[in-house]
Design a protein around this motif. Structure first.
Motif, mmCIF file in Angstrom:
data_model
loop_
_atom_site.group_PDB
_atom_site.id
_atom_site.type_symbol
_atom_site.label_atom_id
_atom_site.label_comp_id
_atom_site.label_asym_id
_atom_site.label_seq_id
_atom_site.Cartn_x
_atom_site.Cartn_y
_atom_site.Cartn_z
ATOM 1 N N LYS A 225 3.999 21.907 23.983
ATOM 2 C CA LYS A 225 2.815 22.346 24.735
ATOM 3 C C LYS A 225 2.449 23.804 24.452
ATOM 4 C CE LYS A 225 4.761 21.320 28.650
ATOM 5 N NZ LYS A 225 6.065 20.816 28.237
ATOM 6 N N SER A 226 3.417 24.688 24.489
ATOM 7 C CA SER A 226 3.129 26.115 24.294
ATOM 8 C C SER A 226 2.727 26.416 22.857
ATOM 9 C CB SER A 226 4.339 26.965 24.686
ATOM 10 O OG SER A 226 4.618 26.797 26.056
ATOM 11 N N THR A 227 3.490 25.910 21.915
ATOM 12 C CA THR A 227 3.216 26.177 20.506
ATOM 13 C C THR A 227 1.889 25.551 20.087
ATOM 14 O OG1 THR A 227 5.593 26.109 20.112
ATOM 15 C CG2 THR A 227 4.177 26.001 18.179
ATOM 16 N N LEU A 228 1.715 24.279 20.406
ATOM 17 C CA LEU A 228 0.487 23.581 20.054
ATOM 18 C C LEU A 228 -0.705 24.174 20.802
ATOM 19 C CD1 LEU A 228 -1.005 21.330 18.591
ATOM 20 C CD2 LEU A 228 -0.311 19.782 20.441
ATOM 21 N N ASP B 231 2.910 12.998 24.085
ATOM 22 C CA ASP B 231 3.912 11.957 24.238
ATOM 23 C C ASP B 231 4.937 12.058 23.105
ATOM 24 O OD1 ASP B 231 5.276 9.701 25.033
ATOM 25 O OD2 ASP B 231 3.660 8.292 24.555
ATOM 26 N N VAL B 232 6.171 12.360 23.488
ATOM 27 C CA VAL B 232 7.259 12.480 22.521
ATOM 28 C C VAL B 232 8.426 11.623 23.019
ATOM 29 C CG1 VAL B 232 8.845 14.072 21.354
ATOM 30 C CG2 VAL B 232 6.528 14.829 21.923
ATOM 31 N N ALA B 233 8.998 10.831 22.116
ATOM 32 C CA ALA B 233 10.105 9.944 22.463
ATOM 33 C C ALA B 233 11.326 10.741 22.923
ATOM 34 C CB ALA B 233 10.470 9.076 21.259
ATOM 35 N N PHE B 234 12.131 10.114 23.774
ATOM 36 C CA PHE B 234 13.317 10.767 24.327
ATOM 37 C C PHE B 234 14.236 11.308 23.230
ATOM 38 C CE2 PHE B 234 17.732 10.549 25.872
ATOM 39 C CZ PHE B 234 17.644 11.496 26.876
ATOM 40 N N ASP B 235 14.519 10.503 22.214
ATOM 41 C CA ASP B 235 15.426 10.937 21.144
ATOM 42 C C ASP B 235 14.885 12.165 20.421
ATOM 43 O OD1 ASP B 235 17.142 8.905 21.799
ATOM 44 O OD2 ASP B 235 16.529 7.579 20.156
ATOM 45 N N GLU B 236 13.573 12.210 20.226
ATOM 46 C CA GLU B 236 12.962 13.354 19.545
ATOM 47 C C GLU B 236 13.031 14.608 20.415
ATOM 48 O OE1 GLU B 236 11.012 15.693 16.673
ATOM 49 O OE2 GLU B 236 12.163 13.838 16.527
ATOM 50 N N ILE B 237 12.810 14.456 21.725
ATOM 51 C CA ILE B 237 12.945 15.599 22.648
ATOM 52 C C ILE B 237 14.370 16.148 22.568
ATOM 53 C CG2 ILE B 237 13.034 16.269 25.093
ATOM 54 C CD1 ILE B 237 10.180 16.030 24.222
ATOM 55 N N CYS B 238 15.344 15.259 22.590
ATOM 56 C CA CYS B 238 16.748 15.686 22.524
ATOM 57 C C CYS B 238 17.048 16.387 21.207
ATOM 58 C CB CYS B 238 17.680 14.493 22.705
ATOM 59 S SG CYS B 238 17.667 13.830 24.381
ATOM 60 N N ARG B 239 16.420 15.954 20.127
ATOM 61 C CA ARG B 239 16.619 16.590 18.827
ATOM 62 C C ARG B 239 16.028 18.006 18.832
ATOM 63 N NH1 ARG B 239 14.336 17.808 14.393
ATOM 64 N NH2 ARG B 239 12.267 16.998 14.844
ATOM 65 N N ARG B 240 14.917 18.195 19.546
ATOM 66 C CA ARG B 240 14.219 19.485 19.556
ATOM 67 C C ARG B 240 14.849 20.508 20.495
ATOM 68 N NH1 ARG B 240 7.790 17.809 19.808
ATOM 69 N NH2 ARG B 240 7.804 16.426 17.999
ATOM 70 N N ALA C 108 -2.738 11.509 32.493
ATOM 71 C CA ALA C 108 -3.313 11.739 31.164
ATOM 72 C C ALA C 108 -4.699 11.131 31.034
ATOM 73 C CB ALA C 108 -2.401 11.163 30.095
ATOM 74 N N GLU C 109 -5.632 11.928 30.535
ATOM 75 C CA GLU C 109 -6.942 11.407 30.139
ATOM 76 C C GLU C 109 -6.922 11.065 28.655
ATOM 77 O OE1 GLU C 109 -10.344 13.700 31.840
ATOM 78 O OE2 GLU C 109 -8.711 14.869 32.735
ATOM 79 N N ILE C 110 -6.136 11.815 27.908
ATOM 80 C CA ILE C 110 -5.927 11.583 26.481
ATOM 81 C C ILE C 110 -4.424 11.619 26.247
ATOM 82 C CG2 ILE C 110 -6.233 12.548 24.154
ATOM 83 C CD1 ILE C 110 -8.845 13.829 25.157
ATOM 84 N N THR C 111 -3.904 10.668 25.487
ATOM 85 C CA THR C 111 -2.489 10.661 25.127
ATOM 86 C C THR C 111 -2.380 10.801 23.617
ATOM 87 O OG1 THR C 111 -1.870 9.307 27.027
ATOM 88 C CG2 THR C 111 -0.330 9.339 25.173
ATOM 89 N N ILE C 112 -1.565 11.755 23.185
ATOM 90 C CA ILE C 112 -1.363 12.020 21.768
ATOM 91 C C ILE C 112 0.094 11.737 21.418
ATOM 92 C CG2 ILE C 112 -1.280 13.863 20.006
ATOM 93 C CD1 ILE C 112 -4.136 13.127 20.758
ATOM 94 N N ASP C 113 0.328 10.924 20.395
ATOM 95 C CA ASP C 113 1.683 10.717 19.891
ATOM 96 C C ASP C 113 2.077 11.988 19.148
ATOM 97 O OD1 ASP C 113 3.986 10.129 18.463
ATOM 98 O OD2 ASP C 113 3.264 8.184 17.753
ATOM 99 N N ALA C 114 2.965 12.768 19.759
ATOM 100 C CA ALA C 114 3.358 14.058 19.194
ATOM 101 C C ALA C 114 4.760 14.020 18.596
ATOM 102 C CB ALA C 114 3.246 15.143 20.265
ATOM 103 N N ASN C 115 5.216 12.825 18.214
ATOM 104 C CA ASN C 115 6.545 12.684 17.611
ATOM 105 C C ASN C 115 6.600 13.243 16.199
ATOM 106 O OD1 ASN C 115 8.357 11.079 19.490
ATOM 107 N ND2 ASN C 115 6.456 9.898 19.544
#
Length: 169
Positions: free
Chosen positions: A18-21, A104-113, A145-152
């Motif tokens: 959120k902050s970077t983007l 929207d970021v998957a749980f595994d990807e959040i944990c990786r980040r 959400a009004e718009i959902t973005i796949d941010a994976n």
């Protein structure tokens, strides 16, 4: 290009970008940028983790709600803290003020980040696992959400372009 755009609010889990983007998107759309986590830290003179350690997660959520309710900006990208969605009042204010975009970021990807769970200032109940927190918040993010973005996947520029395309469509 973005003269008719109002505010845009980014919601999502810690580590969703959120902050970077938000900064990249603000530049792309010629908008200002505000990060509610930074507002909390500046206005309270403390890091989020320090607030959590001293006053607990419910107090951090209350402070976050207070800061969001005070927001009166135009033509800004607003990056919220991951727990903003717990406050119906704060989210109603953001809905009146802006278009809500869920990264929207998957749980595994959040944990990786995320590697600094213990010091990042993540507002969760004592004993609550990060997986439980993720599932709990996911429902709230989807609700608002009004718009959902796949941010994976994809770089910040690509994600900013996808959001801009949806906003300007």
């Amino acid at each position: 290009m973005a003269s008719d755009l109002g505010n845009l609010t980014l919601i999502g889990m810690p580590g969703a970008g959120k902050s970077t983007l938000g900064v990249v998107l603000a530049k792309r759309l010629s908008l200002g940028f505000v990060d509610t986590d930074v507002l909390i830290q500046v206005n309270r003179g403390k890091a989020l983790q320090q607030i959590l350690d001293e006053a607990g997660y419910l107090e951090l959520r209350r402070i976050e709600e207070e800061e969001i309710l005070r927001l009166q900006v135009e033509r800004h990208v607003i990056a919220t803290g991951g727990s903003a969605v717990y406050s119906a009042a704060a989210m109603a204010h953001l809905q009146r003020l802006s278009t809500i975009v869920f990264l929207d970021v998957a749980f595994d990807e959040i944990c990786r980040r995320i590697h600094n769970f213990d010091s990042r200032g993540i507002a969760c109940a004592p004993g609550q696992s990060f997986a439980e927190l993720y599932q709990e918040r996911l429902l709230l993010y989807r609700r608002y959400a009004e718009i959902t973005i796949d941010a994976n996947r994809g770089g910040q520029e690509e994600l900013a372009e996808r959001i801009a395309d949806q906003l300007l469509a």
